[in-house]
Write a protein that holds these residues in place. Structure first.
Motif, mmCIF file in Angstrom:
data_model
loop_
_atom_site.group_PDB
_atom_site.id
_atom_site.type_symbol
_atom_site.label_atom_id
_atom_site.label_comp_id
_atom_site.label_asym_id
_atom_site.label_seq_id
_atom_site.Cartn_x
_atom_site.Cartn_y
_atom_site.Cartn_z
ATOM 1 N N TYR A 1 -7.195 -9.645 9.888
ATOM 2 C CA TYR A 1 -7.191 -9.070 11.224
ATOM 3 C C TYR A 1 -5.822 -9.233 11.902
ATOM 4 C CZ TYR A 1 -7.743 -8.718 16.258
ATOM 5 O OH TYR A 1 -7.559 -8.391 17.576
ATOM 6 N N THR A 2 -5.269 -8.140 12.360
ATOM 7 C CA THR A 2 -4.045 -8.103 13.168
ATOM 8 C C THR A 2 -4.123 -6.841 14.026
ATOM 9 O OG1 THR A 2 -2.839 -6.848 11.473
ATOM 10 C CG2 THR A 2 -2.590 -9.248 11.424
ATOM 11 N N VAL A 3 -3.128 -6.641 14.879
ATOM 12 C CA VAL A 3 -2.954 -5.342 15.523
ATOM 13 C C VAL A 3 -1.724 -4.706 14.889
ATOM 14 C CG1 VAL A 3 -2.559 -4.082 17.662
ATOM 15 C CG2 VAL A 3 -4.011 -6.109 17.680
ATOM 16 N N MET B 1 -4.756 -1.662 22.746
ATOM 17 C CA MET B 1 -3.843 -2.077 21.684
ATOM 18 C C MET B 1 -2.374 -1.872 22.046
ATOM 19 S SD MET B 1 -5.929 -0.410 18.478
ATOM 20 C CE MET B 1 -5.982 -1.564 17.105
ATOM 21 N N GLN C 1 0.438 -4.609 21.923
ATOM 22 C CA GLN C 1 -0.134 -5.771 21.242
ATOM 23 C C GLN C 1 0.190 -5.815 19.745
ATOM 24 O OE1 GLN C 1 -1.367 -8.222 22.739
ATOM 25 N NE2 GLN C 1 -1.859 -7.428 24.769
ATOM 26 N N VAL C 2 0.883 -4.831 19.234
ATOM 27 C CA VAL C 2 1.205 -4.815 17.797
ATOM 28 C C VAL C 2 2.000 -6.067 17.448
ATOM 29 C CG1 VAL C 2 2.499 -3.635 15.988
ATOM 30 C CG2 VAL C 2 1.125 -2.308 17.617
ATOM 31 N N VAL D 1 -1.095 -10.897 17.511
ATOM 32 C CA VAL D 1 -2.307 -11.677 17.268
ATOM 33 C C VAL D 1 -1.963 -13.045 16.679
ATOM 34 C CG1 VAL D 1 -4.411 -11.823 15.859
ATOM 35 C CG2 VAL D 1 -3.796 -9.664 16.991
ATOM 36 N N ASP E 1 -8.924 -3.705 11.188
ATOM 37 C CA ASP E 1 -10.031 -3.551 12.129
ATOM 38 C C ASP E 1 -11.404 -3.617 11.463
ATOM 39 O OD1 ASP E 1 -8.567 -3.369 14.463
ATOM 40 O OD2 ASP E 1 -8.360 -1.189 14.351
ATOM 41 N N LYS F 1 -7.241 -8.027 22.248
ATOM 42 C CA LYS F 1 -5.954 -7.355 22.032
ATOM 43 C C LYS F 1 -6.119 -6.068 21.224
ATOM 44 C CE LYS F 1 -3.375 -11.720 22.198
ATOM 45 N NZ LYS F 1 -2.592 -12.716 21.429
ATOM 46 N N SER F 2 -7.202 -5.992 20.461
ATOM 47 C CA SER F 2 -7.465 -4.803 19.662
ATOM 48 C C SER F 2 -8.542 -3.924 20.292
ATOM 49 C CB SER F 2 -7.892 -5.199 18.244
ATOM 50 O OG SER F 2 -7.788 -4.119 17.351
#
Length: 298
Positions: free
Chosen positions: A35-37, A45, A48-49, A52, A86, A285-286
């Motif tokens: 999980y990340t952005v 989002m 927020q890239v 995380v 996601d 954040k996502s």
């Protein structure tokens, strides 16, 4: 009773007229190891890239999992996959259902964003391995449908609330209503910050719902107020910044919700619900919180 209802004057039944459906006893969660952005497909989002904290995200996910276990649900786990950040939001890739003979079904989603389309086959495989019959929408007629992100069961009843406008097509609900022989209450979403129904609408029990009213049309609000005895409203701050309406009440009693929703939580307690606050800041954040992070199952 198969039909799609988009206005209050089309209603020809009450909630008590509907056949009962058992409450889910299991919950599927997808581990957040990847999980990340990595991209922006909703307003939350933006900016927020790469932001995380993956260790904190794992800690938050572990607490949500523990609470589902604590309130008596059997938690089923599925591994996520590299390149699918996601996939952890496993409310979106399917719509599970149990029919009146006790057979378990799952309608697979048509994800709106190209970045998420590869998630669906992994969820489908899990269903097939666990005794569910998989169903599919006609992609030549339906552009998109994002599972329980937009299709939410009325607690204990064979009726769906269906959101449309951003991630799911209204035409999808015609097929769903016919496939499962159920009525669908269609609600148009009008604020891009509330891109899924589960961001602004949380069924708490047969008679009670939590909503952010400005995410809906006047006709949608009329449908909601007609079919629920009690409507709890979240403020813009608690709904948009803290995802109050992305809470989960799997048993009609216990509500798992992002911490800090002060006004909503008071109203929930006043209405007789047990409130369990969790931190899901890394997942906000996502654009998701508790409801997005799980799939209820039978």
């Amino acid at each position: 009773m198969a039909h799609v209802i988009a206005s209050a004057d089309q209603l020809d039944f009450s909630i008590t007229d509907l056949p009962s459906m058992p409450l889910p006893t299991e919950v599927l969660m997808v581990r957040p190891l990847h999980y990340t952005v990595d991209y922006v497909i909703n307003p939350h989002m933006a900016n927020q890239v790469g932001n995380v904290d993956t260790i904190e995200a794992q800690n938050e996910w572990d607490l949500v999992r523990a609470l589902f276990d604590q309130i008596g649900l059997n938690v089923r786990l599925l591994e996520d996959h590299d390149g699918l950040p996601d996939m952890v939001f496993c409310a979106n890739q399917s719509l599970p259902y149990i029919d009146q003979e006790g057979n378990r079904h799952a309608l697979m989603s048509i994800m709106h964003a190209d970045q998420r389309k590869r998630e669906v086959p992994y969820i489908e495989q899990w269903y097939r391995q666990n005794g569910y019959e998989a169903h599919f929408l006609d992609e030549t007629k339906i552009d998109d449908f994002e599972g329980c992100g937009d299709a939410i069961w009325h607690t204990g009843k064979r009726m769906l609330w269906g959101g449309y406008g951003y991630r799911s097509s209204l035409t999808a609900y015609e097929s769903i209503s016919e496939l499962f022989d159920i009525p669908v209450i269609a609600l148009e979403l009008v604020d891009e910050a509330f891109y899924h129904l589960d961001t602004c609408f949380c069924v708490l029990d047969e008679k009670t719902v939590l909503i952010y009213p400005d995410a809906f049309t006047d006709e949608g609000l009329k449908l909601i107020n007609t079919l629920f005895d009690k409507v709890i409203e979240a403020s813009q701050y608690e709904a948009e910044e803290l995802f109050a309406c992305n809470a989960c009440c799997p048993d009609g009693r216990n509500v798992i919700i992002q911490q800090g929703c002060t006004d909503v939580n008071k109203n929930l307690r006043d209405a007789g619900f047990s409130v369990h606050e969790v931190s899901t800041y890394e997942f906000l954040k996502s654009g998701g919180s508790v409801f997005c992070m799980k799939q209820m199952l039978w």
